[in-house]
Write an enzyme that holds these catalytic residues in place. Structure first.
Site, PDB file in Angstrom:
ATOM      1  N   GLU A 149      -4.399   4.402  -7.935  1.00  0.00           N
ATOM      2  CA  GLU A 149      -5.578   5.055  -7.377  1.00  0.00           C
ATOM      3  C   GLU A 149      -5.615   6.495  -7.863  1.00  0.00           C
ATOM      4  O   GLU A 149      -4.705   7.292  -7.584  1.00  0.00           O
ATOM      5  CB  GLU A 149      -5.612   5.017  -5.849  1.00  0.00           C
ATOM      6  CG  GLU A 149      -6.949   5.583  -5.372  1.00  0.00           C
ATOM      7  CD  GLU A 149      -7.135   5.705  -3.886  1.00  0.00           C
ATOM      8  OE1 GLU A 149      -6.426   5.035  -3.110  1.00  0.00           O
ATOM      9  OE2 GLU A 149      -8.019   6.504  -3.503  1.00  0.00           O
TER      10      GLU A 149
ATOM     11  N   HIS B 110       0.822  -1.205   0.000  1.00  0.00           N
ATOM     12  CA  HIS B 110       0.000   0.000   0.000  1.00  0.00           C
ATOM     13  C   HIS B 110       0.861   1.262   0.000  1.00  0.00           C
ATOM     14  O   HIS B 110       1.773   1.382   0.817  1.00  0.00           O
ATOM     15  CB  HIS B 110      -0.884  -0.025   1.255  1.00  0.00           C
ATOM     16  CG  HIS B 110      -1.899   1.057   1.326  1.00  0.00           C
ATOM     17  ND1 HIS B 110      -2.131   1.766   2.480  1.00  0.00           N
ATOM     18  CD2 HIS B 110      -2.767   1.544   0.410  1.00  0.00           C
ATOM     19  CE1 HIS B 110      -3.106   2.632   2.268  1.00  0.00           C
ATOM     20  NE2 HIS B 110      -3.504   2.531   1.018  1.00  0.00           N
TER      21      HIS B 110
ATOM     22  N   ASP C 254      -1.202   6.596  -5.031  1.00  0.00           N
ATOM     23  CA  ASP C 254      -2.240   7.613  -5.240  1.00  0.00           C
ATOM     24  C   ASP C 254      -1.734   8.696  -6.181  1.00  0.00           C
ATOM     25  O   ASP C 254      -0.651   9.251  -5.961  1.00  0.00           O
ATOM     26  CB  ASP C 254      -2.592   8.270  -3.900  1.00  0.00           C
ATOM     27  CG  ASP C 254      -2.991   7.252  -2.846  1.00  0.00           C
ATOM     28  OD1 ASP C 254      -3.979   6.551  -3.061  1.00  0.00           O
ATOM     29  OD2 ASP C 254      -2.294   7.168  -1.810  1.00  0.00           O
TER      30      ASP C 254
ATOM     31  N   HIS D 136      -1.191  11.504  -1.371  1.00  0.00           N
ATOM     32  CA  HIS D 136      -2.485  11.023  -0.881  1.00  0.00           C
ATOM     33  C   HIS D 136      -3.414  12.170  -0.497  1.00  0.00           C
ATOM     34  O   HIS D 136      -4.577  12.193  -0.872  1.00  0.00           O
ATOM     35  CB  HIS D 136      -2.256  10.103   0.327  1.00  0.00           C
ATOM     36  CG  HIS D 136      -3.510   9.585   0.940  1.00  0.00           C
ATOM     37  ND1 HIS D 136      -4.256  10.300   1.862  1.00  0.00           N
ATOM     38  CD2 HIS D 136      -4.176   8.411   0.767  1.00  0.00           C
ATOM     39  CE1 HIS D 136      -5.308   9.595   2.225  1.00  0.00           C
ATOM     40  NE2 HIS D 136      -5.280   8.449   1.583  1.00  0.00           N
TER      41      HIS D 136
ATOM     42  N   GLU E 170       0.256  -0.332  -4.754  1.00  0.00           N
ATOM     43  CA  GLU E 170      -0.818   0.638  -4.930  1.00  0.00           C
ATOM     44  C   GLU E 170      -0.218   1.991  -4.643  1.00  0.00           C
ATOM     45  O   GLU E 170       0.622   2.120  -3.742  1.00  0.00           O
ATOM     46  CB  GLU E 170      -1.948   0.349  -3.942  1.00  0.00           C
ATOM     47  CG  GLU E 170      -3.160   1.251  -4.038  1.00  0.00           C
ATOM     48  CD  GLU E 170      -3.142   2.495  -3.162  1.00  0.00           C
ATOM     49  OE1 GLU E 170      -4.120   3.239  -3.184  1.00  0.00           O
ATOM     50  OE2 GLU E 170      -2.132   2.743  -2.439  1.00  0.00           O
TER      51      GLU E 170
HETATM   52  O1  G3P Z   1      -6.792   1.658  -2.823  1.00  0.00           O
HETATM   53  C1  G3P Z   1      -6.930   1.345  -1.525  1.00  0.00           C
HETATM   54  C2  G3P Z   1      -6.599   2.451  -0.574  1.00  0.00           C
HETATM   55  O2  G3P Z   1      -5.425   3.075  -0.959  1.00  0.00           O
HETATM   56  C3  G3P Z   1      -7.703   3.437  -0.437  1.00  0.00           C
HETATM   57  O3  G3P Z   1      -7.567   4.330   0.608  1.00  0.00           O
HETATM   58  O4  G3P Z   1      -7.018   6.481   1.610  1.00  0.00           O
HETATM   59  O5  G3P Z   1      -5.311   4.696   1.571  1.00  0.00           O
HETATM   60  O6  G3P Z   1      -5.901   5.866  -0.523  1.00  0.00           O
HETATM   61  P1  G3P Z   1      -6.387   5.392   0.821  1.00  0.00           P
HETATM   62 MG    MG Z   2      -4.793   4.786  -2.050  1.00  0.00          MG
END
Ligand code: G3P
Ligand code: MG
Length: 265
Positions: free
Chosen positions: A116, A14, A43, A56, A41
């Protein structure tokens, strides 16, 4: 829907490297890779001059120490910021990366990406469009017509996800053959219609609100089911039993890329 098996890495680091490195940086991606992960993953958000960067929050304070809104700063300003010092001294000087630099870095390391699309408020459509345009260019060598549902689909092509349906709708127009997953904190009753409207292949949801029954329904409908953010091996095993295809984790030190618990140091 499609009923094809999930073709991507099953467990993703993540924000690049979970809690072990400053989120959404190349250094985090390196840490994820060093822990054996084959997918990440991260952002993506737009600068004031419409360049996608990795961050993020819509504001700079938490991860850069600078002040103000991401959408008020140029890409040159953003990519000069220190996005590592907030995490720990070892990462001081790590820069906030452009989306393009992050994608190129992942491709060089052989890492698959769940991108994302994280629009700053009011920038949903533009962010979806621009991130998709960049993705289409950066993966022009492997995107195939039909996206994830094509029999010959290349598992190297990223999967978009977003909490913002508008962003995914715009990404669909700009890069129709890059597959989409809709992020939903809780699965609402009309989830099928929401996925159908976006021609999405996956539902991404908060594992804390997921039940075995909801998971079963999503899988029976033929969608891929992805969870965030699963940080214990026990919970990972439980949701995997429910049929969850894949998840991301902050605890790459506790969960091995194949889902096995790691020995605690
Ligand atoms: O994609 C899963 C996760 O990243 C979503 O929440 O706030 O960590 O971007 P966040
Ligand atoms: Mg995310």
């Amino acid at each position: 829907m499609h009923h094809l098996p999930w073709p991507y890495p099953r467990i993703l680091a993540h924000r690049g490297g979970g809690t072990l490195a400053p989120e959404n940086t190349l250094a985090a991606i390196d840490v994820g890779r060093a822990y054996g992960y084959r997918g990440v993953e991260f952002d993506a958000m737009l600068s004031a001059d419409a360049v996608p960067v990795l961050i993020h929050d819509p504001t700079l304070e938490r991860t850069t120490g600078a002040r103000g809104a991401v959408s008020d700063c140029s890409a040159a300003e953003l990519t000069a910021l220190d996005a590592g010092a907030w995490h720990s001294p070892a990462f001081a000087g790590v820069r906030l990366p452009s989306f393009e630099a992050a994608v190129r870095h992942c491709r060089a390391l052989g890492l698959w990406i769940n991108i994302e699309i994280k629009p700053a408020p009011g920038h949903e459509t533009q962010t979806g469009t621009v991130v998709a345009q960049h993705t289409a260019r950066l993966y022009a060598d492997c995107i195939v017509a039909g996206g994830a549902q094509a029999a010959h689909a290349a598992p190297a092509v990223p999967l978009f996800s977003s909490f913002q349906p508008q962003a995914l709708a715009a990404a669909r127009v700009a890069a129709p053959d890059v597959p989409r997953g809709l992020l939903l904190d809780r699965i609402p009753d009309d989830w099928r219609r929401l996925l159908q409207d976006l021609d999405a292949v996956a539902l991404h949801t908060n594992h804390r609100h997921l039940t075995a029954e909801r998971a079963r329904r999503v899988k029976e409908a033929g969608y891929w089911l992805f969870c965030y953010t699963v940080n214990s091996p026990e919970r990972a095993a439980e949701i995997t039993d429910w049929g969850v295809d894949a998840f991301c984790t902050d605890r790459i030190d506790l969960i091995a890329p194949d889902g096995a618990p790691r020995q605690r140091a």
